[in-house]
Design a protein around this motif. Sequence first.
Motif, PDB file in Angstrom:
ATOM      1  N   TRP A 153      22.171 -28.194 -55.808  1.00 30.41           N
ATOM      2  CA  TRP A 153      23.422 -28.635 -55.317  1.00 30.41           C
ATOM      3  C   TRP A 153      24.089 -29.781 -56.116  1.00 30.41           C
ATOM      4  N   ALA A 154      25.166 -30.222 -55.863  1.00 31.95           N
ATOM      5  CA  ALA A 154      26.019 -31.250 -56.463  1.00 31.95           C
ATOM      6  C   ALA A 154      26.982 -31.985 -55.384  1.00 31.95           C
ATOM      7  N   SER A 155      26.937 -33.067 -55.729  1.00 33.43           N
ATOM      8  CA  SER A 155      27.854 -34.080 -54.610  1.00 33.43           C
ATOM      9  C   SER A 155      29.326 -33.641 -54.511  1.00 33.43           C
ATOM     10  N   TRP A 156      29.712 -33.022 -55.772  1.00 35.87           N
ATOM     11  CA  TRP A 156      31.264 -32.612 -55.740  1.00 35.87           C
ATOM     12  C   TRP A 156      31.495 -31.223 -55.273  1.00 35.87           C
ATOM     13  N   CYS A 157      30.468 -30.473 -54.846  1.00 36.88           N
ATOM     14  CA  CYS A 157      30.506 -29.271 -54.409  1.00 36.88           C
ATOM     15  C   CYS A 157      30.741 -29.194 -52.937  1.00 36.88           C
ATOM     16  N   GLY A 158      31.953 -28.717 -52.484  1.00 39.77           N
ATOM     17  CA  GLY A 158      32.310 -28.537 -50.934  1.00 39.77           C
ATOM     18  C   GLY A 158      31.357 -27.441 -50.204  1.00 39.77           C
ATOM     19  N   PRO A 159      30.885 -26.233 -50.652  1.00 39.95           N
ATOM     20  CA  PRO A 159      30.149 -25.363 -49.849  1.00 39.95           C
ATOM     21  C   PRO A 159      28.547 -26.180 -50.061  1.00 39.95           C
ATOM     22  N   CYS A 160      28.357 -27.192 -50.749  1.00 39.44           N
ATOM     23  CA  CYS A 160      26.999 -27.667 -50.686  1.00 39.44           C
ATOM     24  C   CYS A 160      26.969 -28.521 -49.543  1.00 39.44           C
ATOM     25  N   ARG A 161      27.898 -29.173 -49.577  1.00 39.96           N
ATOM     26  CA  ARG A 161      27.955 -30.260 -48.570  1.00 39.96           C
ATOM     27  C   ARG A 161      27.964 -29.568 -47.112  1.00 39.96           C
ATOM     28  N   GLN A 162      28.735 -28.538 -46.841  1.00 38.51           N
ATOM     29  CA  GLN A 162      28.783 -27.616 -45.722  1.00 38.51           C
ATOM     30  C   GLN A 162      27.388 -27.085 -45.338  1.00 38.51           C
ATOM     31  N   GLU A 163      26.573 -26.686 -46.442  1.00 40.86           N
ATOM     32  CA  GLU A 163      25.331 -26.042 -46.116  1.00 40.86           C
ATOM     33  C   GLU A 163      24.353 -26.995 -45.903  1.00 40.86           C
ATOM     34  N   MET A 164      24.184 -28.226 -46.279  1.00 45.98           N
ATOM     35  CA  MET A 164      23.248 -29.296 -46.026  1.00 45.98           C
ATOM     36  C   MET A 164      22.752 -29.398 -44.521  1.00 45.98           C
ATOM     37  N   PRO A 165      23.688 -29.376 -43.544  1.00 52.21           N
ATOM     38  CA  PRO A 165      23.115 -29.489 -42.358  1.00 52.21           C
ATOM     39  C   PRO A 165      22.152 -28.349 -41.742  1.00 52.21           C
ATOM     40  N   LEU A 166      22.957 -27.227 -42.274  1.00 49.50           N
ATOM     41  CA  LEU A 166      22.116 -26.110 -42.072  1.00 49.50           C
ATOM     42  C   LEU A 166      20.629 -25.777 -42.693  1.00 49.50           C
ATOM     43  N   LEU A 167      20.795 -26.468 -43.926  1.00 50.54           N
ATOM     44  CA  LEU A 167      19.421 -26.304 -44.594  1.00 50.54           C
ATOM     45  C   LEU A 167      18.305 -27.498 -43.864  1.00 50.54           C
ATOM     46  N   ASP A 168      18.883 -28.462 -43.506  1.00 47.66           N
ATOM     47  CA  ASP A 168      18.030 -29.375 -42.636  1.00 47.66           C
ATOM     48  C   ASP A 168      17.496 -28.693 -41.404  1.00 47.66           C
TER      49      ASP A 168
ATOM     50  N   ILE B  51      25.685 -37.499 -45.046  1.00 44.94           N
ATOM     51  CA  ILE B  51      25.102 -36.282 -44.643  1.00 44.94           C
ATOM     52  C   ILE B  51      23.687 -36.535 -44.770  1.00 44.94           C
ATOM     53  N   PRO B  52      22.949 -37.205 -43.884  1.00 47.41           N
ATOM     54  CA  PRO B  52      21.577 -37.335 -43.992  1.00 47.41           C
ATOM     55  C   PRO B  52      20.619 -36.039 -43.945  1.00 47.41           C
ATOM     56  N   VAL B  53      19.619 -35.894 -44.462  1.00 49.92           N
ATOM     57  CA  VAL B  53      18.603 -34.706 -44.370  1.00 49.92           C
ATOM     58  C   VAL B  53      17.434 -35.286 -44.265  1.00 49.92           C
ATOM     59  N   ASP B  54      16.389 -34.398 -43.693  1.00 48.09           N
ATOM     60  CA  ASP B  54      14.966 -34.874 -43.686  1.00 48.09           C
ATOM     61  C   ASP B  54      14.228 -34.184 -44.805  1.00 48.09           C
ATOM     62  N   PHE B  55      14.725 -33.139 -45.435  1.00 49.14           N
ATOM     63  CA  PHE B  55      13.902 -32.596 -46.568  1.00 49.14           C
ATOM     64  C   PHE B  55      13.968 -33.463 -47.816  1.00 49.14           C
ATOM     65  N   PRO B  56      13.115 -32.965 -48.601  1.00 52.69           N
ATOM     66  CA  PRO B  56      13.061 -33.822 -49.957  1.00 52.69           C
ATOM     67  C   PRO B  56      14.342 -33.431 -50.654  1.00 52.69           C
ATOM     68  N   ILE B  57      14.921 -34.522 -51.400  1.00 52.64           N
ATOM     69  CA  ILE B  57      15.912 -34.364 -52.449  1.00 52.64           C
ATOM     70  C   ILE B  57      15.244 -34.651 -53.695  1.00 52.64           C
ATOM     71  N   LEU B  58      15.407 -33.893 -54.662  1.00 54.03           N
ATOM     72  CA  LEU B  58      14.749 -34.015 -55.983  1.00 54.03           C
ATOM     73  C   LEU B  58      15.899 -34.190 -56.956  1.00 54.03           C
ATOM     74  N   PHE B  59      15.714 -34.983 -57.921  1.00 54.22           N
ATOM     75  CA  PHE B  59      16.861 -35.475 -59.010  1.00 54.22           C
ATOM     76  C   PHE B  59      16.570 -34.697 -60.318  1.00 54.22           C
ATOM     77  N   ASP B  60      17.599 -33.860 -60.856  1.00 58.00           N
ATOM     78  CA  ASP B  60      17.371 -33.218 -61.854  1.00 58.00           C
ATOM     79  C   ASP B  60      18.882 -33.471 -62.770  1.00 58.00           C
ATOM     80  N   SER B  61      18.870 -34.840 -63.123  1.00 54.14           N
ATOM     81  CA  SER B  61      20.173 -35.531 -63.685  1.00 54.14           C
ATOM     82  C   SER B  61      20.328 -34.852 -65.063  1.00 54.14           C
ATOM     83  N   LYS B  62      19.124 -34.525 -65.748  1.00 53.64           N
ATOM     84  CA  LYS B  62      19.365 -34.125 -67.162  1.00 53.64           C
ATOM     85  C   LYS B  62      19.749 -32.535 -67.034  1.00 53.64           C
TER      86      LYS B  62
END
Length: 145
Positions: free
Chosen positions: A38-53, A85-96
């Motif tokens: 996911w990416a912060s600029w992605c609307g569907p990603c933001r919509q999906e985050m609470p569901l994934l949590d 949009i806080p979540v409890d699952f781990p967020i990993l950073f693939d900045s490259k």
Amino acid sequence: MSQASAAEPSKDFTLSSNQGGNLRLAEQRGDVIMLNFWASWCGPCRQEMPLLDQLHARYEAAGFQVWGVNVDAQRKDADSLLAKIPVDFPILFDSKGEVSKMYGVAAMPSTVFIDRDGNVRYIHKGYRDGDEAAYKKMIKELIRE
């Protein structure tokens, strides 16, 4: 949702986590893993985050984990979204973008389901209302194996 051809082995990686330290995929064998790119600029990603949590919380005790793989170039962009949009699952950073490239991610969000043996079983591109039903079906199927 597309089925990966003949359960391909997942590609191993290690990324830093927002929960401290690094997480390595190969060390999670025995659990069903849902990698969500996911990416912060992605609307569907933001919509999906609470569901994934919710999915993470509901199935964690059965050996299921959600890993959110953020692809933003700047970690602060992900942190800013997670503050809203806080979540409890781990967020990993693939900045490259190395891990998203390994998995051939071309759409946001993209979700990869990995079985208990470490094989990629399903790949889902994008998110629309109602996709959660397909996610739950897949998770239950993989947990039962």
